[in-house]
Every structure is written in structure tokens, then in C-alpha cells.
Design a protein around this motif. Structure first.
Motif, PDB file in Angstrom:
ATOM      1  N   UNK A  76       0.836  -1.207   0.000  1.00 52.21           N
ATOM      2  CA  UNK A  76       0.000   0.000   0.000  1.00 52.21           C
ATOM      3  C   UNK A  76       0.877   1.267   0.000  1.00 52.21           C
ATOM      4  N   UNK A  77       1.875   1.307   0.883  1.00 51.94           N
ATOM      5  CA  UNK A  77       2.685   2.517   1.009  1.00 51.94           C
ATOM      6  C   UNK A  77       3.688   2.665  -0.145  1.00 51.94           C
ATOM      7  N   UNK A 125       6.200  10.097   3.510  1.00 46.10           N
ATOM      8  CA  UNK A 125       6.542   9.469   4.799  1.00 46.10           C
ATOM      9  C   UNK A 125       5.800  10.165   5.943  1.00 46.10           C
ATOM     10  N   UNK A 126       5.820  11.498   5.921  1.00 40.10           N
ATOM     11  CA  UNK A 126       5.157  12.255   6.986  1.00 40.10           C
ATOM     12  C   UNK A 126       3.656  12.066   6.952  1.00 40.10           C
ATOM     13  N   UNK A 127       3.121  11.961   5.748  1.00 41.84           N
ATOM     14  CA  UNK A 127       1.672  11.770   5.601  1.00 41.84           C
ATOM     15  C   UNK A 127       1.260  10.397   6.162  1.00 41.84           C
ATOM     16  N   UNK A 128       2.061   9.377   5.854  1.00 40.04           N
ATOM     17  CA  UNK A 128       1.753   8.019   6.328  1.00 40.04           C
ATOM     18  C   UNK A 128       1.945   7.936   7.850  1.00 40.04           C
ATOM     19  N   UNK A 129       3.046   8.578   8.335  1.00 38.19           N
ATOM     20  CA  UNK A 129       3.312   8.660   9.787  1.00 38.19           C
ATOM     21  C   UNK A 129       3.606   7.287  10.419  1.00 38.19           C
ATOM     22  N   UNK A 186      10.467   5.365   4.128  1.00 38.21           N
ATOM     23  CA  UNK A 186      10.466   4.986   2.707  1.00 38.21           C
ATOM     24  C   UNK A 186      11.793   5.346   2.046  1.00 38.21           C
ATOM     25  N   UNK A 187      12.176   4.533   1.078  1.00 38.80           N
ATOM     26  CA  UNK A 187      13.390   4.837   0.315  1.00 38.80           C
ATOM     27  C   UNK A 187      13.311   4.122  -1.030  1.00 38.80           C
ATOM     28  N   UNK A 245      14.442  -1.040  -6.192  1.00 42.12           N
ATOM     29  CA  UNK A 245      13.280  -1.330  -5.334  1.00 42.12           C
ATOM     30  C   UNK A 245      12.797  -0.090  -4.594  1.00 42.12           C
ATOM     31  N   UNK A 246      11.546  -0.168  -4.149  1.00 49.78           N
ATOM     32  CA  UNK A 246      11.053   0.760  -3.140  1.00 49.78           C
ATOM     33  C   UNK A 246      11.128  -0.017  -1.838  1.00 49.78           C
TER      34      UNK A 246
END
Ligand code: HEC
Length: 207
Positions: free
Chosen positions: A41-42, A82-86, A91-92, A193-194
Motif C-alpha cells: 500500500x505505502x 513518509x510524513x503523511x503516512x506517519x 520509505x526509500x 526497489x522501493x
């Protein structure tokens, strides 16, 4: 008998002590399913945000403008998602052939990239995902979800064979990223990759 006990008890307690200190890094099937769902999802959310912004920049001034955009915004956009997901999720994007040195793989990412490459060589297709449980630099344990990225024709504008790329565009890439390794790709190649890091404690909470 007496001697045996004297030896066994200290050894057993050393083993118990060391086991208690070290968190178990095996991932159960139930954990794997949860990490896969959250990670996917992320990772998709990050890719969607990057793509939307890339397309906007391309439409506004072509790839030359988009390079300007990517080099200043890709890292910020990643932080923003990243901040939105919290919830301490990190993430990278990473690759063996990275453009930005900030995206250089760490030792666990190297292991994951190797697994994707090996699978790709053996089966001619991308492994759908890979999961690890690791101790990150902040001393905390995280699950890591890796989503593979494939090279599409659009990507070649900025990641293709340098001789076939727009000369001005390539010069600009080299100016921004003198150590750039992210060229020479063909459609269908494994690009990288993510990585989504999910705190172990967060997954426990979701149980
Ligand atoms: C307009 C040019 C452009 C296009 C088109 C483009 N990229 Fe990139 N890409 C970049 C730049 C610039 C960076 C470095 C971003 C940064 O500073 O973090 C980058 C970085 C990356 C990274 C992070 C690892 C690294 O090399 O630093 C991945 C993975 C990646 N691109 C994959 C893709 C894929 C897959 C596509 C096609 C769907 C694509 N890119 C299309 C310019 C582009």
C-alpha cells in the motif's frame, strides 16, 4: 554427574541470556501477510506521488525541466509521503546503479537487491516482493518490505543508453549527479526497489 551439572547450568544460562537479548528475526507467515499488505500500500502511494509529479513536470517543460524537478523534489516528495503516512514508517528507493548517492543501498538492501536479481536471472520475471526483519540504525527493529521496479520505455528518457539520450539532458544529469550510475537500461530490466520500513511495534499494535 555433579561435574556435568556444573558445566551444563552455566552454559544453559549463557544461551538463555543471549537469546533473550537478541530479538527473533524470523518472520512468521501471519506477519508476512500483514507486512506485505501494508508495504504494498505505502510503496504504491510513494510511486503514485512521484509519477504524478514527474508527469506534471514533463508536461510543463519536457524532460529537461523534469530533471530540474527530480533532482530537487524526489527526496522531498519521499519525505512528504513518509510524513503523511506517519507511524514511524520510512520509505526509500534504492538500486545497485543509483543516481543520487543518498539512494545508495545499505547492507540489508544489498541482500534484497541480490535476491531480486538472482530470481530475475533464474525465472525471467520479477519476484513480486521480499521481506526482512532487521535492526535499523536507530536501534529499533523494523520489517522491511521491498517492491521491485521495472524499466518502462518512459524511463529511458533519463535512464537509457547515454548515446541514445538527449545530449543536453544527459549533460544536465551529469552536472547534477557527477557519479551517476543509473543509465544503460533497457525496457523490462530490473531497475531497483522501493523499500518500506515498518516498526515491529506498529505491527504488534495492529494484531
Ligand atoms: C525526467 C527524468 C527521469 C525519468 C523519466 C525517470 N527518472 Fe528515475 N530518476 C531521475 C532522477 C533525476 C533521479 C534521482 C532522484 C534523486 O535525487 O533522488 C532518479 C532516481 C530514480 C530511482 C532511485 C534510485 C537512484 O537511481 O537514485 C529509481 C528507482 C528510478 N529513478 C526509477 C525510475 C523508473 C522506474 C522510471 C520510469 C518509470 C524513471 N525512474 C523515470 C530521473 C528520471
Amino acid at each position: 554427574m555433579k561435574i556435568n551439572k556444573l558445566i551444563i547450568i552455566p552454559i544453559a544460562s549463557i544461551l538463555l541470556f543471549s537469546c533473550a537479548k537478541q530479538e527473533d528475526i524470523t518472520v512468521s507467515l501471519v506477519e508476512e501477510m500483514k507486512v506485505r499488505d501494508l508495504g504494498e500500500k505505502y510503496a504504491t502511494e510513494l510511486l503514485r506521488t512521484l509519477k504524478q509529479n514527474l508527469m506534471k513536470a514533463m508536461n510543463n517543460g519536457g524532460p529537461y525541466n523534469a530533471i530540474e524537478f527530480c533532482s530537487t523534489k524526489a527526496q522531498n516528495l519521499t519525505k512528504m509521503v513518509e510524513e503523511k503516512i506517519d507511524h514511524g514508517i520510512k520509505l526509500k528507493r534504492t538500486s545497485f546503479k543509483y543516481r543520487n548517492p543518498l539512494n545508495k543501498p545499505d547492507k540489508y538492501e544489498v541482500e534484497a537487491l541480490k535476491i531480486f536479481e538472482k530470481y530475475y536471472k533464474e525465472y525471467g520475471q520479477l519476484r513480486p516482493y521480499y521481506i526482512q526483519k532487521v535492526k535499523e540504525q536507530d536501534g529499533k527493529y523494523y520489517y522491511r518490505y521491498y517492491k521491485p521496479l521495472v524499466v518502462k520505455p518512459l524511463c529511458l528518457i533519463c535512464h537509457g543508453e547515454p548515446e541514445k539520450m538527449d545530449r543536453q539532458l544527459y549533460a544536465k544529469i551529469k552536472e547534477k549527479y557527477p557519479e551517476d550510475k543509473a543509465v544503460g537500461y533497457k525496457p523490462g530490466d530490473f531497475r531497483g526497489v522501493v523499500r518500506v520500513s515498518i516498526p515491529v511495534k506498529l505491527l504488534d499494535k495492529l494484531q
